[in-house]
Design a protein around this motif. Structure first.
Motif, PDB file in Angstrom:
ATOM      1  N   LYS A 107       6.578   5.232   8.263  1.00  0.00           N
ATOM      2  CA  LYS A 107       6.383   5.264   9.714  1.00  0.00           C
ATOM      3  C   LYS A 107       5.963   3.900  10.221  1.00  0.00           C
ATOM      4  O   LYS A 107       5.444   3.127   9.424  1.00  0.00           O
ATOM      5  N   PHE A 130      -7.940   7.184  16.606  1.00  0.00           N
ATOM      6  CA  PHE A 130      -7.740   6.570  15.284  1.00  0.00           C
ATOM      7  C   PHE A 130      -8.407   5.196  15.365  1.00  0.00           C
ATOM      8  O   PHE A 130      -7.923   4.289  16.048  1.00  0.00           O
ATOM      9  N   TYR A 189      -6.448  12.136   0.121  1.00  0.00           N
ATOM     10  CA  TYR A 189      -5.423  11.440   0.904  1.00  0.00           C
ATOM     11  C   TYR A 189      -4.070  11.401   0.187  1.00  0.00           C
ATOM     12  O   TYR A 189      -3.031  11.697   0.777  1.00  0.00           O
ATOM     13  N   HIS A 216       0.729   7.963  14.342  1.00  0.00           N
ATOM     14  CA  HIS A 216       0.271   9.131  13.568  1.00  0.00           C
ATOM     15  C   HIS A 216      -0.273  10.204  14.511  1.00  0.00           C
ATOM     16  O   HIS A 216       0.040  11.381  14.380  1.00  0.00           O
ATOM     17  N   TYR A 264       0.209  12.835   7.421  1.00  0.00           N
ATOM     18  CA  TYR A 264      -0.962  13.671   7.756  1.00  0.00           C
ATOM     19  C   TYR A 264      -0.599  15.116   8.071  1.00  0.00           C
ATOM     20  O   TYR A 264      -1.456  15.990   7.999  1.00  0.00           O
ATOM     21  N   GLN A 313     -10.332   1.802  13.612  1.00  0.00           N
ATOM     22  CA  GLN A 313     -10.530   0.927  12.449  1.00  0.00           C
ATOM     23  C   GLN A 313     -11.306  -0.307  12.905  1.00  0.00           C
ATOM     24  O   GLN A 313     -11.528  -0.503  14.101  1.00  0.00           O
ATOM     25  N   TRP A 336     -10.825  -3.581  10.909  1.00  0.00           N
ATOM     26  CA  TRP A 336     -10.520  -4.661   9.954  1.00  0.00           C
ATOM     27  C   TRP A 336      -9.953  -5.935  10.550  1.00  0.00           C
ATOM     28  O   TRP A 336      -9.760  -6.914   9.826  1.00  0.00           O
ATOM     29  N   ARG A 392       1.135  -6.551   9.905  1.00  0.00           N
ATOM     30  CA  ARG A 392       0.782  -5.602  10.976  1.00  0.00           C
ATOM     31  C   ARG A 392       0.214  -6.313  12.216  1.00  0.00           C
ATOM     32  O   ARG A 392       0.143  -5.735  13.288  1.00  0.00           O
ATOM     33  N   PHE A 419       0.826  -1.200   0.000  1.00  0.00           N
ATOM     34  CA  PHE A 419       0.000   0.000   0.000  1.00  0.00           C
ATOM     35  C   PHE A 419       0.870   1.264   0.000  1.00  0.00           C
ATOM     36  O   PHE A 419       0.673   2.195  -0.802  1.00  0.00           O
ATOM     37  N   ASP A 433       1.275   1.578  14.810  1.00  0.00           N
ATOM     38  CA  ASP A 433       0.692   1.746  13.471  1.00  0.00           C
ATOM     39  C   ASP A 433      -0.199   2.980  13.385  1.00  0.00           C
ATOM     40  O   ASP A 433      -0.096   3.761  12.438  1.00  0.00           O
ATOM     41  N   LEU A 434      -1.086   3.147  14.358  1.00  0.00           N
ATOM     42  CA  LEU A 434      -2.090   4.217  14.265  1.00  0.00           C
ATOM     43  C   LEU A 434      -1.826   5.350  15.262  1.00  0.00           C
ATOM     44  O   LEU A 434      -1.827   6.530  14.891  1.00  0.00           O
TER      45      LEU A 434
END
Ligand code: SOE
Length: 380
Positions: free
Chosen positions: A104, A161, A329, A197, A133, A163, A165, A180, A14, A193-194
């Motif tokens: 990151k 943050f 984005y 940020h 970001y 998610q 998934w 991850r 990604f 990971d999140l």
């Protein structure tokens, strides 16, 4: 004619796509003295590397990152592989005199990050970490408003943050796309990971964090590992929430999870100051919500600023379309490349450097330590 900057990309997931897209577009929109040339992409599978090279226009492929780094025709190495490989590649690239751009979080932990900082600084190579970001124009506007003193004294910083998934217990861990979930490859779960940020943005907007108190949870304790085929213990944090005390006296709350059913990438932050407040939402990334207590009382209320104006008021926007037409984005990556190339022109380091990104790593370490010890921990 801009000077060529030969890029060697390692990894093709990604982020490899997001960065390649940025390299390809940047000179179409920004006037720069350097032009990224997609020289080589490296992946373990020659077939996958070739497919990626054909899609994105890389001139050649490598299957061994050491070979890519040893190539004389590579100026900058872009690291887009799982976190456990950042250290070795970044150190080797810097020692070979290459510029290093690293996805990151910087490293698995701050001990490793510290060494990476020492090596890139000793080698005096330009270095940067992709905390993209910061380059969303609405987030840049938040930074400018805070720096201009519009909010006055800051009381609260609030970030989430969310998610959803990884809720399925059948989802395996490890390997392509799912590294991850594998603590050996990722170092941590949502924290690195999140929340990384959220922490990077928070440190940038609101300054240093002194102490933290955190809790983490791993909801699914075992998952099949894609690389071993066996059911193995899950070592990552699926969710993490922490309290923080900033050095400026404000209080911070941070929350991240991959178990918030319905949320795909809900990154929001809010800052409350004495004179004004602001908030931002990744799902509406071109807007900054702003409340100014100084407004005439009958008109006072939250305003939603559509951050698309030209004239430099809204960073980067005069490079794109006409006022009122928003961007998305992927543009945050284009902006980060544009700033990096500008930095090569001016000789100035472009933020966040490895040294700056290490500060985020230190907060992540303190958060995980606090969760383990069930106690407040100082950020070292
Ligand atoms: C995880 O799903 C992820 O892709 C992160 O790794 C990125 O850094 C974040 O921007 C979006 O979510």
């Amino acid at each position: 004619m801009p000077k060529a900057l030969n890029i060697g990309l390692i990894g093709y997931g990604f982020m490899g796509r997001a960065h390649s897209n940025a390299y390809r577009k940047v000179n179409n929109f920004f006037d720069l003295k350097y032009r990224p040339v997609l020289k080589a992409v490296c992946a373990r599978s020659a077939e996958a590397a070739q497919k990626f090279a054909d899609t994105w226009g890389y001139e050649s492929v490598e299957t061994d990152w050491k070979k890519l780094i040893s190539r004389k025709d590579i100026d900058a190495v872009d690291i887009c592989v799982p976190n456990n490989l950042h250290y070795e590649i970044a150190v080797a690239a810097a020692k070979a005199g290459k510029m290093v751009l690293c996805e990151k979080p910087l490293s698995m932990d701050s001990k490793e990050g510290q060494k990476m900082v020492a090596v890139v600084e000793k080698a005096r190579v330009p270095n940067m970490v992709w905390y993209n970001y910061r380059r969303v124009p609405a987030v840049t506007l938040a930074k400018r408003l805070i720096d201009d003193g519009k909010l006055g004294r800051i009381f609260h910083y609030r970030a989430v943050f969310l998610q959803d998934w990884t809720i399925s217990a059948d989802l395996p861990q490890g390997g392509n796309a799912l590294w991850r979930l594998d603590v050996k490859a990722a170092g941590s779960g949502v924290t690195g990971d999140l929340l990384a940020h959220c922490i990077d943005t928070a440190l940038w907007l609101n300054g240093k964090i002194g102490t933290v108190s955190a809790m983490t949870e791993t909801f699914i304790k075992q998952r099949k590992h894609n690389l071993t085929g066996k059911v193995e213990k899950v070592g990552i944090d699926d969710a993490c929430a922490f309290l923080a005390r900033f050095d400026n006296g404000s209080l911070g709350t941070f929350e991240s999870t991959r178990y918030a059913r319905g949320h795909k990438a809900l990154y929001t932050f809010e800052v409350n100051g004495e004179k004004a407040s602001l908030k931002w939402d990744l799902h509406d990334l071109h807007r900054l919500e702003y409340f100014d207590h100084g407004d005439e009382s009958r008109l006072r209320g939250w305003r939603s600023i559509h951050v698309t104006d030209h004239g430099g008021e809204h960073a980067y926007m005069d490079r794109w379309w006409v006022p009122g037409l928003q961007i998305g984005y992927e543009h945050s990556f284009v902006h980060q490349v544009a700033d990096f190339l500008k930095g090569l022109e001016t000789g100035e380091a472009v933020e966040p450097t490895f040294r700056t990104a290490l500060e985020t790593q230190k907060v992540c370490d303190a958060v995980l330590e606090s969760a383990r010890k069930k106690a407040w921990v100082k950020v070292k």
